[in-house]
Design an enzyme around this catalytic site. Sequence first.
Site: not given
Ligand code: UDP
Ligand code: MG
Length: 136
Positions: A10, A50, A113, A116, A127
């Site tokens: 990211k 997303y 974070n 991805h 994806e």
């Molecule tokens: N995210 C965020 N706030 C939240 C949860 C997720 O900004 O409360 C963002 C974060 O960058 C995350 C992405 O949205 O990686 C997708 O969320 P997901 O729950 O799919 O998490 P991941 O699969 O990336 O662990």
């Molecule tokens: Mg996810």
Amino acid sequence: MTEKTLAIIKPDAVKKKVAGRIIQRIEDEGFRIARMEMLRPARELAEGFYAVHKSKPFFGSLTEFMSSGEIVVMLLERDDAVAHWRAVMGATDPALAAPGTIRHAFGFSIERNAVHGSDGPDTAAWEIDYFFKNKT
Ligand code: UDP
Ligand code: MG
């Protein structure tokens, strides 16, 4: 059995200049990098990627962040690639990610974070198609 997953470094991690260290970790974990592209995604590309999170309160901020700079998109191959890459990434919130995971090492916040990873083989196929369609 060999499986495919989609990984993204990211914009926060690219700006911090830790993309190289993350790619090294990917190779050390036994993944084959089958495709790799660096690009700055338009807002619309990030929103489409997303789309599953469209109704979430963090959608606007997340897609703004994702289109704020360059990302590195990779098609990874390995036995159990989806689950293994998620284990190496760690929990979504870096504050909860286990020591040794990429998000623990490089994540800044639950949004920023570092990386991805697809959450299942079907999602991975979707994806991979989204980013690499007509290019493989
Ligand atoms: N995210 C965020 N706030 C939240 C949860 C997720 O900004 O409360 C963002 C974060 O960058 C995350 C992405 O949205 O990686 C997708 O969320 P997901 O729950 O799919 O998490 P991941 O699969 O990336 O662990
Ligand atoms: Mg996810």
